[in-house]
Design a protein around this motif. Structure first.
Motif: not given
Length: 50
Positions: A17-27, A29-37
């Motif tokens: 859950e923590t990793w997914l939250d960080k990935a969502e925050q990174h996406a 911040a970088k301005g791309f769609d979370v669904g792509v990640l």
């Protein structure tokens, strides 16, 4: 034996859950769609290789 295994699984899920939250925050911040990640792959589908 049951309870230690359950505790380990719960901890692993909390880590995920923590990793997914960080990935969502990174996406965000970088301005791309979370669904792509979350739907991207590290390797192509085996059926698409041949």
């Amino acid at each position: 034996m049951y309870y230690p295994i359950i505790r380990q699984c719960i901890q692993a899920l909390k880590n995920l859950e923590t990793w997914l939250d960080k990935a969502e925050q990174h996406a965000a911040a970088k301005g791309f769609d979370v669904g792509v990640l979350f739907t991207s792959r590290l390797a192509p589908e085996p059926s698409l290789i041949s």
